[in-house]
Design an enzyme around this catalytic site. Sequence first.
Site, PDB file in Angstrom:
ATOM      1  N   ARG A  86       0.889  -1.277   0.001  1.00 53.38           N
ATOM      2  CA  ARG A  86       0.093   0.155   0.122  1.00 53.38           C
ATOM      3  C   ARG A  86       0.950   1.210  -0.044  1.00 53.38           C
ATOM      4  NH1 ARG A  86      -4.962   1.493   4.239  1.00 53.38           N
ATOM      5  NH2 ARG A  86      -5.301   3.703   3.460  1.00 53.38           N
ATOM      6  N   ASN A  88     -10.332  -4.902  -0.263  1.00 51.22           N
ATOM      7  CA  ASN A  88     -10.555  -3.588  -1.280  1.00 51.22           C
ATOM      8  C   ASN A  88      -9.597  -3.869  -2.495  1.00 51.22           C
ATOM      9  OD1 ASN A  88     -12.007  -1.902   0.186  1.00 51.22           O
ATOM     10  ND2 ASN A  88     -10.493  -1.368   1.740  1.00 51.22           N
ATOM     11  N   CYS A 124     -19.138  -2.725   3.069  1.00 51.52           N
ATOM     12  CA  CYS A 124     -18.069  -1.503   3.684  1.00 51.52           C
ATOM     13  C   CYS A 124     -18.967  -0.924   4.693  1.00 51.52           C
ATOM     14  CB  CYS A 124     -18.076  -0.828   2.202  1.00 51.52           C
ATOM     15  SG  CYS A 124     -17.022   0.816   2.362  1.00 51.52           S
ATOM     16  N   ASP A 125     -18.137  -0.010   5.542  1.00 48.39           N
ATOM     17  CA  ASP A 125     -18.875   0.630   6.433  1.00 48.39           C
ATOM     18  C   ASP A 125     -19.054   2.057   6.193  1.00 48.39           C
ATOM     19  OD1 ASP A 125     -16.121   1.199   6.565  1.00 48.39           O
ATOM     20  OD2 ASP A 125     -15.746   0.860   8.728  1.00 48.39           O
ATOM     21  N   HIS A 169     -17.241   3.077  -2.422  1.00 49.49           N
ATOM     22  CA  HIS A 169     -16.442   4.273  -2.436  1.00 49.49           C
ATOM     23  C   HIS A 169     -16.886   5.442  -3.510  1.00 49.49           C
ATOM     24  CE1 HIS A 169     -13.059   2.556   0.247  1.00 49.49           C
ATOM     25  NE2 HIS A 169     -14.354   2.448   1.068  1.00 49.49           N
ATOM     26  N   TYR A 191     -15.220   9.565   0.504  1.00 48.92           N
ATOM     27  CA  TYR A 191     -14.303   9.107  -0.606  1.00 48.92           C
ATOM     28  C   TYR A 191     -14.473   9.831  -1.909  1.00 48.92           C
ATOM     29  CZ  TYR A 191     -12.699   5.348   2.099  1.00 48.92           C
ATOM     30  OH  TYR A 191     -11.789   4.475   3.135  1.00 48.92           O
TER      31      TYR A 191
END
Length: 445
Positions: A90, A144, A165-166, A195, A244
């Site tokens: 990442r 993800n 997804c939260d 997102h 997002y």
Amino acid sequence: MKLTILGGGGFRVPLVYGALLADHGEGRVTEVVLHDLDERRLHAVTRVLAEQAAGVPDAPRVSATTDLDEALRGARFVFSAIRVGGLEGRANDERVALAEGVLGQETVGAGGIAYGLRTVPVAVDIARRVAGLAPDAWVINFTNPAGLVTEAMSRHLGDRVIGICDSPVGLGRRVARVLGADPEEAFVDYVGLNHLGWVRGLYVAGRDELPRLLADPALLGSFEEGRLFGTAWLQSLGAIPNEYLHYYYFNREAVHAYRNAPQTRGAFLRDQQARFYAEAADPDASALLAWDRTRAEREATYMAENRESAGAGDRENEDLSGGYEKVALALMRAIARDERATLVLNVRNRSTLSVLDADAVVEVPCLVDASGAHPLSAGPLPGHATGLVCSVKAVEREVLAAAESGSRTTAVKAFALHPLVDSVTVARRLVEGYTGVHPGLAYLK
């Protein structure tokens, strides 16, 4: 009932186990199998879970394994929460993108594409193994980029894979709270991709209360999204965007903030979690206390650069307690016990959004029962949202095509078509940069 967690050495696993400990109903999970490739991380998380279960009667028993086939056999539910390349991957996603002046966030823009390209082949292999070893299992995808990975797995598992997804849950709860409504009683009209979605209405007793919020600047500016996006922009949209979307609407500011931060988010989490796993390995230290301290810091600093660039201030206390584990538990309950629930999930579109085909995975409210998640009908997207959704879905399809074919040319196309990558030349350099740092992308030829 057996639950297998892939990525079982991951930092957020104790959130899931904590939710399971609070469930004492019939048909609950009685066995949890953690699967991970890293034995050290498995050991640390197992220690945390043991401390969580201390004194809890009938706590689900926990085991750990590095053998994927062993983990999958006999599972009723499989949580996929893997991170291909780890947090070092990442951090590299962010670094390579920011060097080209574009966003490297793990699910949005160049970083999301890079993450998807190395994750999809692994997720597809998992889906095939589930189909062969646990054909009756339901896969709940946390991995993800959630929508993209869920779509890749759905090509082998059909509707038996559901992405969660939260973010939509947290957004819906904030909107309900600011309107003085009980979040449990409100229906959130949310639609889009993972997102990349918008709250278009919030219904209480059949009445849409969102217009009241949009008409009141003081009320609109009193919660996180109002401060993050600005009341004037939300009123212009006539909707409340997922947080997002700040990366799209304020891309220049977001890239500037990330380039000037002391560390990228991935590098921060990499270093933070390294400290946690080192502390959790100490037999004289409390692994649970170390985890809880680390979690609190992690949640408080979530999207900190965006909030700082927008002057949005600190996160509300109500948003620091997680959330995706509650969605997962509600989803499992609805399927295992046929307890009907309405949840915002990532599922195949069918006929929900007319601008997308039936197999495109979308993020929308669904009615969940023993037969799975059924997307509820949704009105047409407004023009501004339609363009963005169709554009990003087209990019996702190119990522899937590149992962299937191993075509470097198709990978370049995926980057170049993304709204946040402004040049084909940059797209080519991104592919060069990412293949240079990620061994998992060696398949691109």
